[in-house]
Design an enzyme around this catalytic site. Structure first.
Site, short mmCIF file in Angstrom:
data_model
loop_
_atom_site.label_atom_id
_atom_site.label_comp_id
_atom_site.label_asym_id
_atom_site.label_seq_id
_atom_site.Cartn_x
_atom_site.Cartn_y
_atom_site.Cartn_z
N HIS A 254 29.62 38.26 94.71
CA HIS A 254 30.47 38.03 96.12
C HIS A 254 31.39 37.28 95.85
O HIS A 254 31.45 36.82 94.79
CB HIS A 254 29.71 37.42 96.98
CG HIS A 254 28.26 36.58 96.11
ND1 HIS A 254 27.52 36.85 95.16
CD2 HIS A 254 28.69 34.57 96.24
CE1 HIS A 254 26.87 35.91 94.53
NE2 HIS A 254 27.82 34.50 95.00
N ASP B 109 24.94 34.83 91.16
CA ASP B 109 24.38 34.09 91.09
C ASP B 109 24.02 34.37 89.39
O ASP B 109 22.58 34.80 90.16
CB ASP B 109 23.99 33.52 92.48
CG ASP B 109 24.67 33.53 93.58
OD1 ASP B 109 25.88 32.98 93.07
OD2 ASP B 109 24.22 33.38 94.74
N ARG C 53 21.22 27.40 100.43
CA ARG C 53 20.50 28.45 99.86
C ARG C 53 19.13 28.51 99.54
O ARG C 53 18.95 27.52 98.98
CB ARG C 53 21.60 28.64 98.54
CG ARG C 53 21.79 30.18 98.00
CD ARG C 53 22.36 29.98 96.80
NE ARG C 53 22.14 29.36 95.46
CZ ARG C 53 22.79 28.72 94.80
NH1 ARG C 53 23.89 29.59 94.68
NH2 ARG C 53 22.73 27.96 93.68
N HIS D 9 31.82 36.85 91.80
CA HIS D 9 30.18 36.52 90.69
C HIS D 9 29.38 36.91 91.99
O HIS D 9 29.20 37.23 92.70
CB HIS D 9 30.43 34.94 90.40
CG HIS D 9 29.65 34.38 91.67
ND1 HIS D 9 30.64 33.64 92.79
CD2 HIS D 9 28.26 33.82 92.11
CE1 HIS D 9 30.59 33.23 93.98
NE2 HIS D 9 28.87 33.42 93.27
FE LIG Z 1 27.89 32.79 95.25
#
Ligand SMILES: [Fe+2]
Length: 342
Positions: free
Chosen positions: A272, A123, A289, A121
């Site tokens: 990723h 993000d 993140r 995917h």
């Molecule tokens: Fe991700």
């Protein structure tokens, strides 16, 4: 400041990490306020390699937030999960905690995950304006496994044959949650929450990067449900072809995390794969993140992304949180906000 052969400050070394994508950057302390030549060198390396790895940085939440903000306004760290306490842009990703142990339980837990753990995917591409950059740091890692892999969507596009490039240049696709998700009969609470978030967008299948004019194949198996201009069976065959192509190992780079590592990647030009090989170890893996806000994608013909449902993702940020003078981010050693276990 002296410069090396690449025009970078002399102590910065950028070493490619694979044939097409990714680079290790040495000689930069990301926890410091980056001076302009250093930031420019990092930005240039990111545009060139699309994924950058920095070892042994050991950032705090505040330092990670300040670093990401150098690249632009920030986006919410998750569509519906709360951020880390007192750090509105930091999202905690923890795996291995309370993980079911039997193979059957693990299998079910994996496929009931509505988010991102099952499949390639980029993000939040269900949003009309997915994050442009992701800054991820490793706080605790498992004794083995847990690698993240990235695919270079620019190389994937460029290595399609010319007739296929012409085809995908003209297409748009729908992105929504739970596409790469196989429910066990009923939607559990997490899946319902994902659906209730109501993010659905149409994006050009090929995205032009405004800085370079490069084209990226902007589809991914976790979010892309179908191609709008094709019949359902045509869409399935073409998407399967594109997914198999863009995830070819030779277009990617794999990173084995160590505690203190930071990765920065271009979420417009890479996809990723989160790891699936460490959940059985009984060890916790703790990552944090921060997202840099993005814009709607623009295709080769000028068509832009459109929201079918949901607001622009970055508008969910309260204006006061975008202020760059947050004292916590200015602290050179904000050790007090290191998370427990770090
Ligand atoms: Fe991700």
């Amino acid at each position: 400041m002296s410069q090396n052969a690449h025009g970078n400050p002399a102590d910065i070394q950028v070493s490619p990490a694979s044939g097409y994508v990714g680079a290790h950057v040495r000689g930069v302390r990301l926890g410091d306020s980056l001076d302009e030549p250093t930031f420019t060198a990092v930005r240039r390396a990111l545009d060139r390699y699309r994924v950058l790895f920095f070892r042994r940085q050991f950032l705090t939440h505040a330092q990670q937030t300040r670093l990401a903000r150098r690249f632009g306004p920030l986006a919410p760290p998750h569509p519906w999960q709360p951020p880390a306490p007192d750090h509105p842009f930091v999202h905690r990703l923890i795996t291995g905690a309370g993980t079911p142990r039997t193979p059957e339980e693990r299998h079910r837990a994996r496929w009931r995950s509505p988010g991102f753990l099952s499949g390639w995917h980029a993000d939040i591409t269900a949003a009309v304006d997915p994050p442009s950059l992701c800054v991820l740091r490793a706080e605790r890692v498992t004794s083995r496994g847990g690698d993240t892999t990235w695919a270079d969507l620019v190389t994937a596009y460029e290595q399609l044959s010319a007739p296929l490039r012409r085809l995908v240049d003209e297409l748009t696709a729908e992105h929504r949650y739970l596409v790469g998700y196989v429910p066990f009969g009923v939607l559990d609470t997490a899946a319902r929450t994902a659906l209730d978030a109501g993010l659905v967008a149409h994006h050009p299948v090929v995205r032009v990067l405004p800085e370079s004019g490069l084209r990226a194949l902007f589809v991914n198996p976790a979010f892309t449900s179908h191609i709008n201009e094709l019949t359902p069976p045509e869409s399935r065959y073409v998407l399967d072809l594109l997914f198999a192509h863009l995830t070819r190992p030779e277009f990617g780079v794999r990173h084995h995390w160590e505690a203190g590592d930071v990765a920065i990647w271009d979420n417009r030009a890479t996809a990723h794969l989160a790891p699936e090989d460490h959940e059985h170890l009984g060890e916790e893996r703790e990552m944090y993140r921060v997202f840099v806000a993005g814009s709607p994608a623009v295709g080769p013909d000028g068509r832009t992304s459109a929201a079918l449902s949901g607001e622009r993702y970055q508008t969910a940020v309260p204006p006061e949180h975008q202020a760059a003078d947050d004292p916590a981010e200015q602290a050179p050693d904000a050790s007090a906000d290191r998370p427990a276990g770090g």
